[in-house]
Design an enzyme around this catalytic site. Structure first.
Site, PDB file in Angstrom:
ATOM      1  CG  MET A  30      47.193  42.982  46.454  1.00 44.85           C
ATOM      2  SD  MET A  30      46.206  43.746  47.733  1.00 44.85           S
ATOM      3  CE  MET A  30      44.584  43.187  47.274  1.00 44.85           C
ATOM      4  N   GLY A  36      44.000  35.478  35.097  1.00 47.61           N
ATOM      5  CA  GLY A  36      43.968  36.912  34.795  1.00 47.61           C
ATOM      6  C   GLY A  36      45.341  37.528  35.041  1.00 47.61           C
ATOM      7  CG  HIS A  37      46.921  37.854  39.022  1.00 47.97           C
ATOM      8  ND1 HIS A  37      46.086  37.079  39.790  1.00 47.97           N
ATOM      9  CD2 HIS A  37      46.823  39.106  39.520  1.00 47.97           C
ATOM     10  CE1 HIS A  37      45.525  37.823  40.714  1.00 47.97           C
ATOM     11  NE2 HIS A  37      45.937  39.048  40.584  1.00 47.97           N
ATOM     12  CD  GLN A  61      45.392  47.466  47.969  1.00 49.46           C
ATOM     13  OE1 GLN A  61      46.561  47.703  47.646  1.00 49.46           O
ATOM     14  NE2 GLN A  61      44.522  47.012  47.082  1.00 49.46           N
ATOM     15  CG  ASP A 153      40.668  45.706  40.434  1.00 45.99           C
ATOM     16  OD1 ASP A 153      39.811  45.634  41.315  1.00 45.99           O
ATOM     17  OD2 ASP A 153      41.426  44.756  40.145  1.00 45.99           O
ATOM     18  CB  VAL A 184      41.229  36.862  32.124  1.00 44.19           C
ATOM     19  CG1 VAL A 184      41.193  35.400  31.715  1.00 44.19           C
ATOM     20  CG2 VAL A 184      42.388  37.572  31.432  1.00 44.19           C
ATOM     21  CB  SER A 194      42.487  36.821  44.428  1.00 47.44           C
ATOM     22  OG  SER A 194      43.456  37.179  43.484  1.00 47.44           O
TER      23      SER A 194
HETATM   24  O1  PAF Z   1      44.847  45.224  42.035  1.00 50.42           O
HETATM   25  C1  PAF Z   1      45.532  44.786  42.974  1.00 50.42           C
HETATM   26  O2  PAF Z   1      45.778  43.606  43.106  1.00 50.42           O
HETATM   27  C2  PAF Z   1      46.099  45.782  43.992  1.00 50.42           C
HETATM   28  O3  PAF Z   1      45.207  46.815  44.245  1.00 50.42           O
HETATM   29  C3  PAF Z   1      47.478  46.329  43.620  1.00 50.42           C
HETATM   30  C4  PAF Z   1      47.430  47.153  42.343  1.00 50.42           C
HETATM   31  C5  PAF Z   1      48.461  45.183  43.433  1.00 50.42           C
HETATM   32  C6  PAF Z   1      47.997  47.234  44.721  1.00 50.42           C
HETATM   33  O4  PAF Z   1      48.113  46.543  45.937  1.00 50.42           O
END
Ligand code: PAF
Length: 289
Positions: A30, A36-37, A61, A153, A184, A194
């Site tokens: 997102m 981490g990403h 979501q 998550d 991380v 984030s």
């Molecule tokens: O973990 C996230 O950043 C979000 O839930 C995802 C998996 C990108 C779905 O919008």
């Protein structure tokens, strides 16, 4: 690196990659990217011929409109980071490109086999419906061989595994492999998120106590006669004793079923804590699976 904003363009690129026999890695995000990403993207770049990263703040979501409005967004900075670590394509659609008006306004239905009835699912009704809605659409559009998700998550990851391996959708994504990637942390122990961008310096210093207490609880779990219930409560009390922190839930559950457990074997403790106005999550594995 190419930035794509339409599904049509994305699908044309995916078709071309497939025609050339290239393997595809996908990292759904997102945005508001952090190290981490970056660790997920680096792994996807290493493992596959091409790496796609989606940057999409998925409105379906968010059960809290204010949370959606405040979610940090910075596509320019995200694109610079992604370029520097070797991503090939960034898919950054608008909500209108991603969903029809009807899809945006109706809850996506999915059988979670109970995995959504606990913890985040209980606190954020409809959250996982939105996650599965967007992730299944991304899988359909990108047709990845491997898709990468962070263990921070943990419940989301369990639900995505369920979707791909056991649900009525299983088999619809070919041989897709879901790759679990470790949390991380900053040197202080704070799990990268984030949402950390919304913490002031002093809130950040306070938030460090969350991971400190989780790691300490690994020792508590090894004490003679330690029980799951007692350790769970001790973690809640220790975090709540820190000024500025308030636990929403801390649950020690089985890593597969996410149901309460009375043994530390194959258990994970999942926590959500308010640090001022910012909702943070973290987790700790008591015994590796
Ligand atoms: O973990 C996230 O950043 C979000 O839930 C995802 C998996 C990108 C779905 O919008």
């Amino acid at each position: 690196m190419q930035i794509i904003t339409t599904k049509k363009e994305l699908q044309a690129i995916v078709r071309a990659c497939k025609a050339e026999g290239k393997t595809i890695g996908l990292v759904p995000t997102m945005g508001a990217l952090h190290a981490g990403h970056a660790s997920l993207v680096k792994r996807a770049v290493e493992d596959n011929n091409v790496c796609f990263v989606s940057v999409f703040v998925n409105p379906t979501q968010f059960n809290n409109k204010e949370d959606l409005a405040k979610y940090p967004r910075n596509i320019q900075r995200d694109a610079e980071l992604l370029q520097s670590i070797g991503a090939d394509f960034v898919f950054a659609p608008t909500p209108e490109e991603m969903y029809s008006a009807e899809e945006m306004n109706t809850t996506f239905s999915f059988d979670f086999n109970g995995l959504d009835q606990v913890m985040e699912g209980k606190m954020r009704p409809g959250h996982f419906n939105g996650v599965v809605q967007v992730v299944s659409r991304l899988f359909y559009l990108v047709q990845p061989d491997k898709a990468y998700f962070g263990e921070k998550d943990f419940q989301q990851l369990a639900i995505i595994h369920h979707m791909v391996e056991h649900s009525s959708m299983a088999g619809t994504f070919g041989d897709l492999q879901i790759i679990d990637c470790p949390i991380v942390r900053e040197e202080s122990g704070l799990a990268l998120s984030s949402r950390n961008e919304r913490l002031s310096e002093s809130e950040k210093a306070t938030a460090v106590n969350i991971s400190r207490i989780l790691f300490e609880s690994l020792k508590w779990a090894k004490e003679a006669a330690a029980t799951v219930d007692a350790v769970q409560q001790r973690v809640i009390d220790a975090i709540n004793a820190i000024e500025g922190l308030e636990v929403e839930y801390y649950e020690i559950v089985d890593q597969t079923t996410l149901l309460p457990t009375d043994t530390f074997r194959h258990a994970i403790g999942c926590v959500t804590v308010y640090c001022g106005p910012v909702r943070l999550i973290d987790n700790i594995k008591y015994e590796e699976a």
